[in-house]
Design an enzyme around this catalytic site. Sequence first.
Site, PDB file in Angstrom:
ATOM      1  N   LYS A 197      43.206  25.857  23.433  1.00  0.00           N
ATOM      2  CA  LYS A 197      42.399  26.262  24.545  1.00  0.00           C
ATOM      3  C   LYS A 197      41.045  26.298  23.981  1.00  0.00           C
ATOM      4  O   LYS A 197      40.071  26.297  24.883  1.00  0.00           O
ATOM      5  CB  LYS A 197      42.880  27.646  25.013  1.00  0.00           C
ATOM      6  CG  LYS A 197      44.175  27.733  25.898  1.00  0.00           C
ATOM      7  CD  LYS A 197      44.769  29.039  25.995  1.00  0.00           C
ATOM      8  CE  LYS A 197      46.185  28.925  26.448  1.00  0.00           C
ATOM      9  NZ  LYS A 197      46.552  30.289  26.542  1.00  0.00           N
ATOM     10  N   GLU A 227      35.867  39.668  48.917  1.00  0.00           N
ATOM     11  CA  GLU A 227      34.935  40.980  49.091  1.00  0.00           C
ATOM     12  C   GLU A 227      33.404  40.453  49.110  1.00  0.00           C
ATOM     13  O   GLU A 227      32.400  41.234  49.506  1.00  0.00           O
ATOM     14  CB  GLU A 227      35.210  41.796  47.809  1.00  0.00           C
ATOM     15  CG  GLU A 227      36.585  42.595  48.128  1.00  0.00           C
ATOM     16  CD  GLU A 227      36.918  43.650  46.828  1.00  0.00           C
ATOM     17  OE1 GLU A 227      35.696  43.730  46.148  1.00  0.00           O
ATOM     18  OE2 GLU A 227      38.005  44.134  46.852  1.00  0.00           O
ATOM     19  N   HIS A 235      43.372  32.874  32.066  1.00  0.00           N
ATOM     20  CA  HIS A 235      44.085  31.529  31.550  1.00  0.00           C
ATOM     21  C   HIS A 235      43.822  30.269  32.265  1.00  0.00           C
ATOM     22  O   HIS A 235      44.048  29.280  31.610  1.00  0.00           O
ATOM     23  CB  HIS A 235      45.481  32.045  31.908  1.00  0.00           C
ATOM     24  CG  HIS A 235      46.645  31.014  31.369  1.00  0.00           C
ATOM     25  ND1 HIS A 235      47.216  29.800  32.178  1.00  0.00           N
ATOM     26  CD2 HIS A 235      47.218  30.777  29.963  1.00  0.00           C
ATOM     27  CE1 HIS A 235      47.818  28.928  31.378  1.00  0.00           C
ATOM     28  NE2 HIS A 235      47.870  29.753  30.231  1.00  0.00           N
TER      29      HIS A 235
END
Length: 413
Positions: free
Chosen positions: A336, A144, A295
């Site tokens: 994480k 886009e 993620h």
Amino acid sequence: MSAPGAQPTPEELERQLKRVQEAVLLQTDATPQTPVCRGYDLNSGLDLAALLGSYRTIGFQAAHLGRAVDQVNKMLEWTLNSEPLAEDEDEAFRSPAARELVRCKIFLSYTSNMISAGTREIIRYLAQHSMVQVIVTTAGGVEEDFIKCFANFYMGDFSLPGAELRRSALNRTGNLLVPNSNYCGFENWIMPILDAMHTEQDRDGVRWTPSRVIARLGKEINNPESVYYWCYRNNIPVFCPAITDGSIGDMLYQHSFKRPGLVVDLVEDIRAINNEAVYARKTGVLIVGGGVIKHHVLNANIMRNGADFAVYLNTAGDYDGSDAGANPDEAVSWGKLRIDCKPVKVVADATLTLPLLVALTFAARRTAGKPTGNSDGRAVFNKGWTEAEHSREKAKLQPTGETSVLARMGILP
């Protein structure tokens, strides 16, 4: 005590009143040592900087946005001078001048709707001035951007009827309208590029990955309105593990009928993004939205025992166990985010929060003439830990010896 049905004595009424007062008027032992909740007084005049600065003490998600500003500024302000000098530090990084150039590597990730909307221009600003070092997005977040170089998206309404829009070849993205002919123009532009890439693969042995494809498209678009033009110019890698999940995938599908054999290698890119995290001395993540873009960035940071700074901008809840809605503390449990990270999640539409966040951090620093990311072209991001530093980090993961919350809850013995 009075007999049942009898009027209570004055003494009994007094005792009951005392019990009620003890329950309702329980005295606070200590005053919270936190800022007082207070908003901006418009009687003092219209000062937008002061108004936005007051968000920290307005409460609710305004306070979270204020904390997000602080967290991003910590990413931008951090240098190796912020850390104690390790006893086994390399000679090259012992001087304050050299340490000042080692900065936090910032991973920016966002879903495709951030490019569909006018937030595209905010993201382009970050890439144009080398303020972020790694980008992760979806297929729509790539295509886009290029489509907008050829054709416009238009304002619409969330309630416009889908059947009528379909008959008019108008695609609705929220309250935006995208003429289907925009994608026809995209096909005419990208197909010859895919042909050329295929030829280079067969003739020169070029191994295409999603990030190399995006860099090539950024080069070919040659338009300063494009996010990925600036990523190409400034060597900012753009990772897109779901590159086939959109119009680019449609184009690759159609191209495979005309000329089978073009290969896009995901494995090389997973090695590349993981290495971006592994070799960084300090990392910060700014994650706009959820799903694969969230993620992918966090998973890469597992390889270094977690990111040091984190801001999430999304509206997803954690009640269904999805990664999209998972709160930052869940990411800490996976490694994480580091256990001493102070992450912030702002639960609000990112078209409201992202422009304000960038204006109050990246843009404010640039306006003040302060180095922001690699805006001065001198930053060092890949600087390894010394053995002493690594040992100290490992020690943080050792049990403290205190009775843990998990033990008190019966989760662990």
